[in-house]
Enzyme design. Sequence first.
Site, PDB file in Angstrom:
ATOM      1  N   HIS A  96       0.789  -1.209  -0.010  1.00 31.51           N
ATOM      2  CA  HIS A  96       0.082   0.009   0.143  1.00 31.51           C
ATOM      3  C   HIS A  96       0.846   1.192   0.047  1.00 31.51           C
ATOM      4  O   HIS A  96       1.354   1.411   0.977  1.00 31.51           O
ATOM      5  CB  HIS A  96      -0.862  -0.335   1.304  1.00 31.51           C
ATOM      6  CG  HIS A  96      -1.864   1.054   1.421  1.00 31.51           C
ATOM      7  ND1 HIS A  96      -3.239   1.149   1.576  1.00 31.51           N
ATOM      8  CD2 HIS A  96      -1.684   2.390   1.167  1.00 31.51           C
ATOM      9  CE1 HIS A  96      -3.837   2.022   1.604  1.00 31.51           C
ATOM     10  NE2 HIS A  96      -2.827   3.160   1.202  1.00 31.51           N
ATOM     11  N   HIS A 104       1.598   5.290  -1.551  1.00 35.98           N
ATOM     12  CA  HIS A 104       1.495   6.595  -2.326  1.00 35.98           C
ATOM     13  C   HIS A 104       2.662   7.176  -2.911  1.00 35.98           C
ATOM     14  O   HIS A 104       3.336   7.546  -2.133  1.00 35.98           O
ATOM     15  CB  HIS A 104       0.494   7.648  -1.268  1.00 35.98           C
ATOM     16  CG  HIS A 104      -0.862   7.146  -0.763  1.00 35.98           C
ATOM     17  ND1 HIS A 104      -1.865   7.302  -1.332  1.00 35.98           N
ATOM     18  CD2 HIS A 104      -1.117   6.461   0.206  1.00 35.98           C
ATOM     19  CE1 HIS A 104      -2.913   6.784  -0.727  1.00 35.98           C
ATOM     20  NE2 HIS A 104      -2.390   6.065   0.401  1.00 35.98           N
ATOM     21  N   LYS A 162      -9.242  -0.112  -5.786  1.00 33.80           N
ATOM     22  CA  LYS A 162      -9.159   0.652  -4.338  1.00 33.80           C
ATOM     23  C   LYS A 162     -10.483   1.457  -4.227  1.00 33.80           C
ATOM     24  O   LYS A 162     -10.631   2.363  -5.070  1.00 33.80           O
ATOM     25  CB  LYS A 162      -7.948   1.263  -4.491  1.00 33.80           C
ATOM     26  CG  LYS A 162      -7.864   2.105  -3.033  1.00 33.80           C
ATOM     27  CD  LYS A 162      -7.634   1.344  -1.635  1.00 33.80           C
ATOM     28  CE  LYS A 162      -7.587   2.107  -0.596  1.00 33.80           C
ATOM     29  NZ  LYS A 162      -6.487   2.822  -0.497  1.00 33.80           N
ATOM     30  N   HIS A 190     -10.554   1.200   1.637  1.00 35.69           N
ATOM     31  CA  HIS A 190     -10.133   2.081   2.940  1.00 35.69           C
ATOM     32  C   HIS A 190     -11.612   2.052   3.987  1.00 35.69           C
ATOM     33  O   HIS A 190     -12.636   2.615   3.496  1.00 35.69           O
ATOM     34  CB  HIS A 190      -9.992   3.568   2.327  1.00 35.69           C
ATOM     35  CG  HIS A 190      -9.837   4.385   3.661  1.00 35.69           C
ATOM     36  ND1 HIS A 190      -8.568   5.244   3.389  1.00 35.69           N
ATOM     37  CD2 HIS A 190     -10.346   4.828   4.631  1.00 35.69           C
ATOM     38  CE1 HIS A 190      -8.534   5.796   4.665  1.00 35.69           C
ATOM     39  NE2 HIS A 190      -9.648   5.600   5.405  1.00 35.69           N
ATOM     40  N   HIS A 239      -4.775  -0.917   5.820  1.00 38.13           N
ATOM     41  CA  HIS A 239      -4.080  -0.385   7.168  1.00 38.13           C
ATOM     42  C   HIS A 239      -5.025  -0.472   8.280  1.00 38.13           C
ATOM     43  O   HIS A 239      -5.633   0.666   8.633  1.00 38.13           O
ATOM     44  CB  HIS A 239      -3.975   1.149   6.642  1.00 38.13           C
ATOM     45  CG  HIS A 239      -4.891   1.869   5.943  1.00 38.13           C
ATOM     46  ND1 HIS A 239      -6.421   1.885   6.268  1.00 38.13           N
ATOM     47  CD2 HIS A 239      -4.803   2.623   4.805  1.00 38.13           C
ATOM     48  CE1 HIS A 239      -6.835   2.737   5.113  1.00 38.13           C
ATOM     49  NE2 HIS A 239      -6.191   3.171   4.373  1.00 38.13           N
ATOM     50  N   ASP A 251       1.135   2.243   3.584  1.00 37.47           N
ATOM     51  CA  ASP A 251       0.651   3.698   3.542  1.00 37.47           C
ATOM     52  C   ASP A 251       1.388   4.931   3.399  1.00 37.47           C
ATOM     53  O   ASP A 251       0.793   5.954   4.040  1.00 37.47           O
ATOM     54  CB  ASP A 251      -0.441   3.884   4.292  1.00 37.47           C
ATOM     55  CG  ASP A 251      -1.693   4.572   4.198  1.00 37.47           C
ATOM     56  OD1 ASP A 251      -1.600   5.003   2.962  1.00 37.47           O
ATOM     57  OD2 ASP A 251      -2.396   4.877   4.920  1.00 37.47           O
TER      58      ASP A 251
HETATM   59  O1  DOR Z   1      -3.283   9.354   5.956  1.00 38.26           O
HETATM   60  C1  DOR Z   1      -3.683   9.046   4.947  1.00 38.26           C
HETATM   61  N1  DOR Z   1      -3.065   9.620   3.700  1.00 38.26           N
HETATM   62  N2  DOR Z   1      -4.641   8.124   4.691  1.00 38.26           N
HETATM   63  C2  DOR Z   1      -5.248   7.634   3.553  1.00 38.26           C
HETATM   64  O2  DOR Z   1      -5.946   7.032   3.252  1.00 38.26           O
HETATM   65  C3  DOR Z   1      -4.691   8.575   2.225  1.00 38.26           C
HETATM   66  C4  DOR Z   1      -3.450   9.004   2.338  1.00 38.26           C
HETATM   67  C5  DOR Z   1      -3.086  10.220   1.364  1.00 38.26           C
HETATM   68  O3  DOR Z   1      -3.302   9.858   0.362  1.00 38.26           O
HETATM   69  O4  DOR Z   1      -2.689  11.027   1.859  1.00 38.26           O
HETATM   70 ZN    ZN Z   2      -3.324   4.939   1.664  1.00 39.19          ZN
END
Ligand code: DOR
Ligand code: ZN
Length: 335
Positions: free
Chosen positions: A12, A14, A95, A132, A166, A238
């Site tokens: 997971h 980003h 997702k 999520h 998460h 995450d």
């Molecule tokens: O804390 C988070 N940041 N939780 C999420 O689900 C998304 C993520 C983000 O993309 O910044």
């Molecule tokens: Zn995330």
Amino acid sequence: MEITLNSPLDMHLHLRDGDMLKLTAPLSEDFAGAVIMPNLVPPVTTPEMLQSYSARIEQAMSGTPFSRYMTLFFTPLGEKELEAARHTPGFFGLKLYPAGITTNSEGGVSDLARADKTFRLMEEMGIPLLVHGESHGFVMDREAEFLHTYRHLAEKYPALKLSMEHITTAAALQLLEEYPNVCATVTLQHLIITLDDVAGGALKPHLFCKPIAKRPEDRDALLQAALSGHPRLMFGSDSAPHPRCRKEACGCAAGVFTAPVALPKLAEIFAAEGALDHLQDFVSGNACRFYGLTPQARKITLRDTPMQVPAAYRSYGEEVVPMYAGESIGWSVVR
Ligand code: DOR
Ligand code: ZN
């Protein structure tokens, strides 16, 4: 002490886009691959967008082989669209974000019932659903309030590969026990911190994320499950970078940037608890078995020599603050 891991995966991640992608992508290259989140602006909703995002990620990496398991932002797709997705190189799954639940999720799902047909098709086609799982309730109860939805999906679609993303609560672990078609990811921070670390003293914006860190008993249960080698619990950082100015701000953005410290810190934790022999499964084996993945063949060695974590990572005009910024952690990657 040291450990060599085969093809560690971040289930997971980003990476963002543009200059932020250029900064963050190389910082995940100690992993052999990752499940890439689609919550860009606009979100990644079509096979064309997915392929071009995957290509931009490849370009932003320094050339190390890296398996990009790409996700589409969930929208209620029909059979033809799902078929097209399934045949798109690099496609991994969908997702699902409840509408408005977190960063860039405004276009998420507000009525799950309207997604029934898509879930059924995904089950038939073997397409994983990553969720999520939070309600719009009181912030500490959001995950708990979503559990009945996980339960409903797991029972209604028993062959659907369903990932609780998460997880932050002991209650989610209990649910994991009940359904063999359900797996879960857990982040680094949720194995370590509680709400106290975020807001118990001076507010720590760089530890603020969604779902928010919970109670000590939740953190302890998650850690024990990871250390004991639960077969359907997998590492998903995450790691969610935001520019420093969006974190140290009125209206702090949610997300903890852990990519650069994740593997060394996990090794440190597992070693301290005498559980290093379960680390391989947590960071790769469990995911490979559950999803049938064969990531890039890579080896990475971690050793108990300290890593000095930078106060911030800066390049391409972006600045991001990692977890443990300016501190030393006990293990590091052997270069
Ligand atoms: O804390 C988070 N940041 N939780 C999420 O689900 C998304 C993520 C983000 O993309 O910044
Ligand atoms: Zn995330």
